[in-house]
Motif scaffolding. Structure first.
Motif, PDB file in Angstrom:
ATOM      1  N   UNK A 274       1.934   1.899 -64.552  1.00  9.21           N
ATOM      2  CA  UNK A 274       1.985   3.299 -65.003  1.00  9.21           C
ATOM      3  C   UNK A 274       2.812   4.201 -64.065  1.00  9.21           C
ATOM      4  N   UNK A 275       3.156   5.371 -64.562  1.00  9.13           N
ATOM      5  CA  UNK A 275       3.984   6.294 -63.790  1.00  9.13           C
ATOM      6  C   UNK A 275       3.315   6.713 -62.493  1.00  9.13           C
ATOM      7  N   UNK A 276       1.979   6.754 -62.458  1.00  8.64           N
ATOM      8  CA  UNK A 276       1.315   7.137 -61.213  1.00  8.64           C
ATOM      9  C   UNK A 276       1.382   6.017 -60.163  1.00  8.64           C
ATOM     10  N   UNK A 277       2.008   4.895 -60.524  1.00  9.86           N
ATOM     11  CA  UNK A 277       2.268   3.813 -59.574  1.00  9.86           C
ATOM     12  C   UNK A 277       3.775   3.610 -59.436  1.00  9.86           C
ATOM     13  N   UNK A 278       4.492   4.699 -59.368  1.00 10.23           N
ATOM     14  CA  UNK A 278       5.954   4.669 -59.347  1.00 10.23           C
ATOM     15  C   UNK A 278       6.496   3.852 -58.170  1.00 10.23           C
ATOM     16  N   UNK A 279       5.947   4.080 -56.984  1.00 12.12           N
ATOM     17  CA  UNK A 279       6.441   3.360 -55.813  1.00 12.12           C
ATOM     18  C   UNK A 279       6.045   1.876 -55.870  1.00 12.12           C
ATOM     19  N   UNK A 280       4.882   1.583 -56.453  1.00 10.20           N
ATOM     20  CA  UNK A 280       4.479   0.182 -56.609  1.00 10.20           C
ATOM     21  C   UNK A 280       5.487  -0.563 -57.477  1.00 10.20           C
ATOM     22  N   UNK A 281       5.992   0.101 -58.505  1.00  8.93           N
ATOM     23  CA  UNK A 281       7.019  -0.518 -59.345  1.00  8.93           C
ATOM     24  C   UNK A 281       8.273  -0.844 -58.538  1.00  8.93           C
ATOM     25  N   UNK A 282       8.647   0.058 -57.637  1.00  7.65           N
ATOM     26  CA  UNK A 282       9.823  -0.189 -56.798  1.00  7.65           C
ATOM     27  C   UNK A 282       9.573  -1.352 -55.837  1.00  7.65           C
ATOM     28  N   UNK A 283       8.382  -1.379 -55.260  1.00  5.50           N
ATOM     29  CA  UNK A 283       8.075  -2.401 -54.249  1.00  5.50           C
ATOM     30  C   UNK A 283       7.926  -3.795 -54.874  1.00  5.50           C
ATOM     31  N   UNK A 284       7.689  -3.852 -56.178  1.00  6.16           N
ATOM     32  CA  UNK A 284       7.539  -5.148 -56.857  1.00  6.16           C
ATOM     33  C   UNK A 284       8.740  -5.483 -57.741  1.00  6.16           C
ATOM     34  N   UNK A 285       9.823  -4.736 -57.603  1.00  9.90           N
ATOM     35  CA  UNK A 285      11.036  -4.959 -58.412  1.00  9.90           C
ATOM     36  C   UNK A 285      10.768  -4.782 -59.893  1.00  9.90           C
ATOM     37  N   UNK A 286      10.004  -3.776 -60.233  1.00  4.26           N
ATOM     38  CA  UNK A 286       9.876  -3.418 -61.640  1.00  4.26           C
ATOM     39  C   UNK A 286       8.510  -3.553 -62.245  1.00  4.26           C
ATOM     40  N   UNK A 487      -1.095 -18.365 -52.670  1.00  2.00           N
ATOM     41  CA  UNK A 487      -0.710 -18.722 -54.032  1.00  2.00           C
ATOM     42  C   UNK A 487      -0.417 -17.522 -54.926  1.00  2.00           C
ATOM     43  N   UNK A 488      -0.832 -16.345 -54.529  1.00  2.00           N
ATOM     44  CA  UNK A 488      -0.585 -15.160 -55.347  1.00  2.00           C
ATOM     45  C   UNK A 488       0.863 -14.707 -55.200  1.00  2.00           C
ATOM     46  N   UNK A 489       1.393 -14.123 -56.269  1.00  2.00           N
ATOM     47  CA  UNK A 489       2.733 -13.540 -56.201  1.00  2.00           C
ATOM     48  C   UNK A 489       2.710 -12.171 -55.538  1.00  2.00           C
ATOM     49  N   UNK A 490       1.586 -11.483 -55.694  1.00  2.00           N
ATOM     50  CA  UNK A 490       1.455 -10.169 -55.074  1.00  2.00           C
ATOM     51  C   UNK A 490      -0.013  -9.896 -54.791  1.00  2.00           C
ATOM     52  N   UNK A 491      -0.261  -9.147 -53.729  1.00  2.00           N
ATOM     53  CA  UNK A 491      -1.618  -8.718 -53.393  1.00  2.00           C
ATOM     54  C   UNK A 491      -1.582  -7.213 -53.132  1.00  2.00           C
ATOM     55  N   UNK A 492      -2.425  -6.469 -53.876  1.00  2.00           N
ATOM     56  CA  UNK A 492      -2.508  -5.028 -53.727  1.00  2.00           C
ATOM     57  C   UNK A 492      -3.911  -4.650 -53.251  1.00  2.00           C
ATOM     58  N   UNK A 493      -3.981  -3.704 -52.322  1.00  2.00           N
ATOM     59  CA  UNK A 493      -5.272  -3.262 -51.803  1.00  2.00           C
ATOM     60  C   UNK A 493      -5.478  -1.782 -52.094  1.00  2.00           C
ATOM     61  N   UNK A 516       4.334  -9.039 -51.577  1.00  2.00           N
ATOM     62  CA  UNK A 516       5.168  -9.028 -52.781  1.00  2.00           C
ATOM     63  C   UNK A 516       6.209 -10.132 -52.606  1.00  2.00           C
ATOM     64  N   UNK A 517       5.932 -11.271 -53.199  1.00  2.00           N
ATOM     65  CA  UNK A 517       6.831 -12.415 -53.029  1.00  2.00           C
ATOM     66  C   UNK A 517       8.215 -12.118 -53.582  1.00  2.00           C
ATOM     67  N   UNK A 518       8.286 -11.313 -54.613  1.00  2.00           N
ATOM     68  CA  UNK A 518       9.558 -11.031 -55.263  1.00  2.00           C
ATOM     69  C   UNK A 518      10.506 -10.262 -54.343  1.00  2.00           C
ATOM     70  N   UNK A 519       9.985  -9.280 -53.601  1.00  2.00           N
ATOM     71  CA  UNK A 519      10.848  -8.402 -52.813  1.00  2.00           C
ATOM     72  C   UNK A 519      10.597  -8.480 -51.313  1.00  2.00           C
ATOM     73  N   UNK A 520       9.403  -8.908 -50.913  1.00  2.00           N
ATOM     74  CA  UNK A 520       9.053  -8.881 -49.494  1.00  2.00           C
ATOM     75  C   UNK A 520       8.655  -7.504 -49.002  1.00  2.00           C
ATOM     76  N   UNK A 521       8.639  -6.524 -49.894  1.00  2.00           N
ATOM     77  CA  UNK A 521       8.292  -5.156 -49.490  1.00  2.00           C
ATOM     78  C   UNK A 521       6.783  -5.011 -49.375  1.00  2.00           C
ATOM     79  N   UNK A 522       6.321  -4.494 -48.272  1.00  2.00           N
ATOM     80  CA  UNK A 522       4.890  -4.274 -48.059  1.00  2.00           C
ATOM     81  C   UNK A 522       4.671  -2.893 -47.461  1.00  2.00           C
TER      82      UNK A 522
END
Length: 560
Positions: A274-286, A487-493, A516-522
């Protein structure tokens, strides 16, 4: 044994062969060309007896095997002949030692049984005595006739050997000859193209030296090399050997196969949060993608389930995907109520202003919009699993597979992982969680689905800030197993200071990307708040910027 001695070869009156008719000591004759047997008078064999110094073994005569396409030259080369038994001639494979002395024999009877003479006297592979102790290439077949077939197709010049007792003897025979085999540069397994043959290949290929084992099978419709020879397609035997594939451990891809995979890979589409997770979308490449496994975690009462339900509603509105909701900590009715409330944008528990909102037309209409919605195949877009409490993990995999395959669910939500793991004494929680994570991850790939699950944290140790006071978890705080983070592709806390004096601070959660395995951004992603008026998640601000404001009475977000 007297009646089994071959006394002479002569022309056959039945088929006209010049020398295929054998005369035996009991007077009967057998033609190796037309296979005609005729009885006769017993012959004096005193001289033959004295000349025969191998009375412990069957007498053997050699000629062509017409029905099998095997020539007399090949039969003699391989010491593969015939011997009389119970009034008829049967095949006999002679097994020789390195000094070319016959030490054992194996019969092939019409009922497809294979009795041995002196079986214990031979170890290794049939035909091993024929070839040098090292070389460029050797072929291993499943049976003696196939060894003769391949050898004949290659003019009796290239090393070929056979398993002594078929597919069942593969491992034992290969081990007995391993020192000899590994001195060859290329070892081709050419077993039968059937289930038993393929199983034998799977067992044997790991025994052979790395980089030397090649695997060949006959084309579909032909069980073994001799089938090709009998069909007049002996030229395909050589092609099978030329086309033999180098055995590589499962999962290894190289050369043109890599290029093909890269150019033909499925283009992965990202589905934004969702839009309220705008930065999360960037950190996970979409955002979220199919074939991925995502974990949400937090301390107790941080609002994990509330956030998950907000995402379920979001993907219902923004994608055409069906979703499976597996909430193990609450009854199905509570799950339905929460999604309806979120859909309407109005909070309700049991009663509002003395009226039960569940009895209103608005509630029923929202329920139909959500739970009666179908995809183009007629499947309901929401599939809810009705099981309050524990669920056996083996059943879980069957349920997920059914939901994905039969109901077309692409997003699977599991709340929560820890409840799957039995607390019974003697159970190893770490191993159980590790196993569950491996299998869930495998399902995302197999079924091309997206799984998001909730995992709890272990109790904090040391002097760090408690999670309930805004402490941000790390990957090492995940409860139970390293498999969760690996084993997870991403972990969010989620983290929130539930004890803050400032109400807005108490009500603002921080989303932190731990992996975030896709981007490495944490690091810190977004700040979100819970609207007491609408019951929905909204974009928030950094709690550190709220310290100057007195909002001590602001509501707090928690699991419903």
């Amino acid at each position: 044994m007297d009646s089994e001695l071959v006394l002479a070869h002569q022309p056959c009156a039945d088929c006209g062969s010049s020398d295929a008719l054998s005369i035996y000591s009991d007077g009967h004759t057998y033609c190796f060309s037309c296979e005609q047997v005729r009885e006769g008078e017993e012959v004096d064999i005193s001289e033959a007896q004295s000349a025969n110094n191998s009375t412990d073994l069957y007498p053997v005569s050699y000629s062509a095997f017409g029905k099998r396409g095997i020539t007399e030259e090949t039969a003699k080369f391989w010491s593969y002949g015939r011997t009389p038994r119970d009034g008829r001639m049967v095949h006999v494979a002679q097994y020789l030692d390195d000094n070319r002395k016959v030490v054992a024999q194996k019969l092939r009877l019409p009922d497809k049984t294979f009795p041995w003479k002196n079986r214990k006297a031979f170890k290794g592979l049939y035909g091993q005595w024929l070839w040098p102790k090292s070389g460029r290439e050797i072929v291993i077949t499943e049976g003696e006739i196939d060894a003769l077939t391949v050898s004949q197709a290659r003019n009796l010049k290239w090393p070929v050997v056979s398993l002594p007792d078929g597919a069942g003897s593969a491992v034992k025979a290969i081990k007995e000859s391993l020192d000899w085999l590994q001195k060859y540069d290329k070892i081709i397994l050419f077993f039968d193209n059937d289930e038993a043959g393929r199983e034998a290949v799977d067992k044997v290929k790991r025994l052979l030296p790395a980089g030397k084992c090649y695997i060949a099978f006959t084309p579909e419709g032909y069980k073994d090399p001799n089938d090709l020879l009998k069909a007049g397609k002996s030229h395909l035997i050589q092609k099978c050997l030329w086309d033999a594939k180098l055995y590589r451990p499962d999962g290894i891809v190289s050369g043109n196969d890599v290029i093909e995979r890269l150019t033909n890979r499925v283009k992965r589409v990202s589905y934004p949060y969702p839009e309220f997770m705008e930065r999360l979308n960037w950190m996970t490449a979409g955002g979220a993608r199919l074939s991925e496994l995502v974990v949400w975690t937090s301390g107790t009462g941080m609002g994990k389930t509330t956030v998950i339900k907000a995402l379920q509603h979001h993907f219902f509105k923004t994608t055409n995907f069906n979703q499976a909701l597996i909430h193990l900590e609450e009854p199905l009715e509570d799950t339905g109520d929460d999604l309806i409330a979120y859909h309407i944008g109005r909070r309700f528990t049991v009663e509002a202003d003395g009226e039960d909102f569940r009895d209103t037309a608005e509630y029923l209409e929202a329920a139909k919009e959500l739970f009666a919605a179908k995809d183009t195949e007629g499947n309901f877009r929401f599939q809810l699993y009705d099981a309050f409490g524990s669920l056996e993990d083996d059943s879980l995999y069957d349920i997920i597979r059914y939901l994905a395959v039969a109901q077309g669910c692409k997003f699977i939500w599991l709340d929560h992982l820890s409840i799957l793991v039995s607390e019974e004494a003697g159970e190893d929680e770490r191993k159980r969680i590790d196993s569950i994570m491996h299998k869930l991850k495998a399902l995302t790939i197999e079924l091309d689905i997206h799984i998001e699950l909730i995992s709890h944290l272990r109790k904090p140790t040391g002097n760090g800030k408690p999670f309930e006071e805004g402490g941000v978890p790390s990957l090492d705080d995940l409860r139970g197993s390293g498999g969760i983070k690996q084993l997870s592709n991403a972990v969010f806390a989620l983290s929130r200071n539930q004890q803050a004096e400032n109400g807005l601070v108490r009500n603002t959660s921080t989303i932190t990307v731990l992996k975030s395995r896709k981007t490495g951004r944490t690091g810190t992603a977004d700040f979100i708040t819970f609207s007491d008026e609408t019951g929905r998640i909204e974009k928030g601000v950094d709690p550190a910027s709220l310290d100057d404001f007195d909002q001590s009475e602001a509501p707090t977000v928690s699991d419903y």
